[in-house]
Design a protein around this motif. Structure first.
Motif, short mmCIF file in Angstrom:
data_model
loop_
_atom_site.label_atom_id
_atom_site.label_comp_id
_atom_site.label_asym_id
_atom_site.label_seq_id
_atom_site.Cartn_x
_atom_site.Cartn_y
_atom_site.Cartn_z
N VAL A 197 0.85 -1.19 0.00
CA VAL A 197 0.00 0.00 0.00
C VAL A 197 0.89 1.24 0.00
O VAL A 197 1.83 1.36 0.77
CB VAL A 197 -0.95 0.00 1.22
N ARG A 211 -1.23 -7.14 -5.38
CA ARG A 211 -2.29 -7.29 -4.37
C ARG A 211 -3.43 -8.16 -4.91
O ARG A 211 -3.99 -8.98 -4.18
CB ARG A 211 -2.83 -5.92 -3.96
N LYS A 212 -3.76 -8.00 -6.19
CA LYS A 212 -4.80 -8.85 -6.79
C LYS A 212 -4.37 -10.31 -6.81
O LYS A 212 -5.17 -11.21 -6.59
CB LYS A 212 -5.12 -8.38 -8.22
N LYS A 265 3.82 2.23 -5.92
CA LYS A 265 3.30 1.89 -7.25
C LYS A 265 3.93 0.61 -7.79
O LYS A 265 3.33 -0.08 -8.59
CB LYS A 265 3.55 3.03 -8.23
N SER A 312 3.61 -4.26 -10.81
CA SER A 312 2.65 -3.27 -10.35
C SER A 312 2.14 -3.72 -8.99
O SER A 312 1.78 -4.88 -8.80
CB SER A 312 1.51 -3.16 -11.35
N SER A 313 2.11 -2.79 -8.02
CA SER A 313 1.65 -3.17 -6.68
C SER A 313 0.18 -3.57 -6.70
O SER A 313 -0.25 -4.45 -5.95
CB SER A 313 1.90 -2.04 -5.68
N LYS A 314 -0.60 -2.96 -7.58
CA LYS A 314 -2.02 -3.31 -7.68
C LYS A 314 -2.18 -4.75 -8.17
O LYS A 314 -2.97 -5.52 -7.63
CB LYS A 314 -2.72 -2.35 -8.62
N SER A 315 -1.41 -5.14 -9.20
CA SER A 315 -1.51 -6.52 -9.71
C SER A 315 -0.98 -7.52 -8.69
O SER A 315 -1.50 -8.63 -8.58
CB SER A 315 -0.81 -6.66 -11.05
#
Length: 135
Positions: free
Chosen positions: A26, A53-54, A29, A48-51
Motif C-alpha cells: 500500500v 495485491r490482486k 506503485k 505493479s503493486s495493484k496486480s
C-alpha cells in the motif's frame, strides 16, 4: 547456426508464493522482487503493486490451491524481467474417468465399425454359371 530474436519471453512458476502474502504494498506503485531459480540464478522483477495485491487476493481465495506465474521480457544483460505481469491460476483436479460398467448392465455391441452417418455402399457380386455337359 545462429538465430536472432527481438525479445526473449520468460515464464516463471513461483513455488513459494504463500511465504510472501504479508508483503505491504500500500502506498507504492511498484513492487520489486527477486526470482531465484533452482540453480541459484537471480532475476529482478518490477511488478505493479495493484496486480501484486490482486494476485495475493486470488491466491487466498483459492486457499493456496493455485499456480502463481510471473512472465515478461527477459533482459539477459541486466538480469531483469521487463514488462512483467503476475497471474494466479486455480489448480483444477483432473477429471476422474467413469468406472467401467459391471457385467449385469447391458452394453450395446457395435457390429459395424463404420459410423451410420456415411453414405451407403452397395456391392454387387456377379454370379458365373457354368454349364457342365452331361454325357
Amino acid at each position: 547456426m545462429t538465430l536472432q530474436a527481438k525479445t526473449l519471453k520468460i515464464t516463471a512458476v513461483i513455488t513459494d508464493f504463500e511465504q510472501h502474502l504479508d508483503l505491504d504494498t500500500v502506498g507504492s506503485k511498484i513492487v520489486t522482487v527477486t526470482i531465484v531459480d533452482s540453480t541459484g540464478g537471480k532475476l529482478a522483477v518490477s511488478l505493479s503493486s495493484k496486480s501484486y495485491r490482486k494476485a495475493v487476493a486470488a491466491f487466498k481465495e483459492y486457499d493456496g490451491n493455485a499456480a502463481v506465474i510471473v512472465s515478461g521480457e527477459l533482459d539477459m544483460a541486466a538480469r531483469t524481467i521487463n514488462q512483467a505481469g503476475i497471474i494466479v491460476q486455480q489448480k483444477v483436479p483432473k477429471a476422474v474417468p467413469e468406472p467401467i460398467p459391471s457385467a449385469d448392465v447391458a452394453v450395446p455391441v457395435l457390429t459395424d465399425p463404420m459410423p451410420v452417418t456415411r453414405s451407403p455402399v452397395i456391392t454387387i457380386k456377379k454370379k458365373h454359371i457354368l454349364e457342365i455337359p452331361t454325357s
